[in-house]
Motif scaffolding. Structure first.
Motif, PDB file in Angstrom:
ATOM      1  N   PHE A   1     -36.344 -41.886   0.091  1.00 48.35           N
ATOM      2  CA  PHE A   1     -34.909 -41.609   0.032  1.00 48.35           C
ATOM      3  C   PHE A   1     -34.642 -40.111   0.086  1.00 48.35           C
ATOM      4  CE2 PHE A   1     -30.966 -40.895  -2.380  1.00 48.35           C
ATOM      5  CZ  PHE A   1     -30.082 -41.602  -1.579  1.00 48.35           C
TER       6      PHE A   1
ATOM      7  N   ILE B   1     -32.563 -38.190   2.960  1.00 51.76           N
ATOM      8  CA  ILE B   1     -31.314 -37.503   2.631  1.00 51.76           C
ATOM      9  C   ILE B   1     -31.377 -36.038   3.064  1.00 51.76           C
ATOM     10  CG2 ILE B   1     -31.635 -36.644   0.264  1.00 51.76           C
ATOM     11  CD1 ILE B   1     -28.930 -38.214  -0.295  1.00 51.76           C
TER      12      ILE B   1
ATOM     13  N   LEU C   1     -28.844 -48.154   0.489  1.00 54.32           N
ATOM     14  CA  LEU C   1     -29.057 -46.712   0.413  1.00 54.32           C
ATOM     15  C   LEU C   1     -29.490 -46.091   1.735  1.00 54.32           C
ATOM     16  CD1 LEU C   1     -30.805 -46.633  -3.057  1.00 54.32           C
ATOM     17  CD2 LEU C   1     -28.456 -45.946  -2.516  1.00 54.32           C
ATOM     18  N   ILE C   2     -30.071 -46.890   2.613  1.00 58.40           N
ATOM     19  CA  ILE C   2     -30.465 -46.399   3.930  1.00 58.40           C
ATOM     20  C   ILE C   2     -30.034 -47.411   4.980  1.00 58.40           C
ATOM     21  CG2 ILE C   2     -32.437 -45.092   2.997  1.00 58.40           C
ATOM     22  CD1 ILE C   2     -34.286 -47.199   4.288  1.00 58.40           C
TER      23      ILE C   2
ATOM     24  N   SER D   1     -32.110 -43.702   8.347  1.00 60.15           N
ATOM     25  CA  SER D   1     -31.323 -42.578   7.852  1.00 60.15           C
ATOM     26  C   SER D   1     -30.616 -43.000   6.570  1.00 60.15           C
ATOM     27  CB  SER D   1     -30.307 -42.125   8.903  1.00 60.15           C
ATOM     28  OG  SER D   1     -29.444 -43.185   9.232  1.00 60.15           O
ATOM     29  N   THR D   2     -30.083 -42.014   5.875  1.00 57.46           N
ATOM     30  CA  THR D   2     -29.349 -42.291   4.649  1.00 57.46           C
ATOM     31  C   THR D   2     -28.047 -43.005   4.970  1.00 57.46           C
ATOM     32  OG1 THR D   2     -30.236 -40.251   3.713  1.00 57.46           O
ATOM     33  CG2 THR D   2     -28.361 -41.224   2.593  1.00 57.46           C
TER      34      THR D   2
ATOM     35  N   THR E   1     -24.674 -44.287  -0.599  1.00 59.24           N
ATOM     36  CA  THR E   1     -25.090 -43.222  -1.509  1.00 59.24           C
ATOM     37  C   THR E   1     -23.880 -42.640  -2.236  1.00 59.24           C
ATOM     38  OG1 THR E   1     -26.973 -42.719  -0.085  1.00 59.24           O
ATOM     39  CG2 THR E   1     -26.300 -41.010  -1.643  1.00 59.24           C
TER      40      THR E   1
END
Length: 102
Positions: A22, A26, A61-62, A74-75, A80
């Motif tokens: 993560f 990020i 989260l991704i 990717s994030t 998030t």
């Protein structure tokens, strides 16, 4: 954000490999990174990386996007952001602007 969704996100980040993934994503560009590059940078076997990516993706989260023969991760900025807002919604007695948020 519901408590159960936040708990799933925290659970996903509770493992060192997932937290490293993560943090790497990020700090990467908006285009993300291919799974192979993530594995190489973090020195993780592809089989366990796939498992960890799946957990992070299910937690919101991704995200992933297929680009020709590879998948880039990717994030998920909205996921998030929602988690951060969940953490800070009661900050400073309900006035997050006092803590430098919003």
């Amino acid at each position: 954000m519901e408590n159960s969704i936040a708990a799933a996100a925290f659970g996903a980040l509770a493992y060192p490999h997932r937290l490293r993934i993560f943090r790497l994503l990020i700090n990467s560009s908006a285009e993300g990174l291919a799974a192979g590059e993530i594995a190489e940078r973090l020195d993780l076997p592809a089989s366990s990386l796939s498992f960890h990516l799946s957990i992070l993706q299910k937690a919101g989260l991704i995200s992933s996007e297929r680009r020709q023969r590879q998948i880039n991760y990717s994030t998920n900025i909205q996921g998030t952001r929602s988690l951060i807002e969940y953490l800070t919604q009661d900050c400073c007695a309900g006035s997050p602007h006092l803590c430098g948020f919003q």
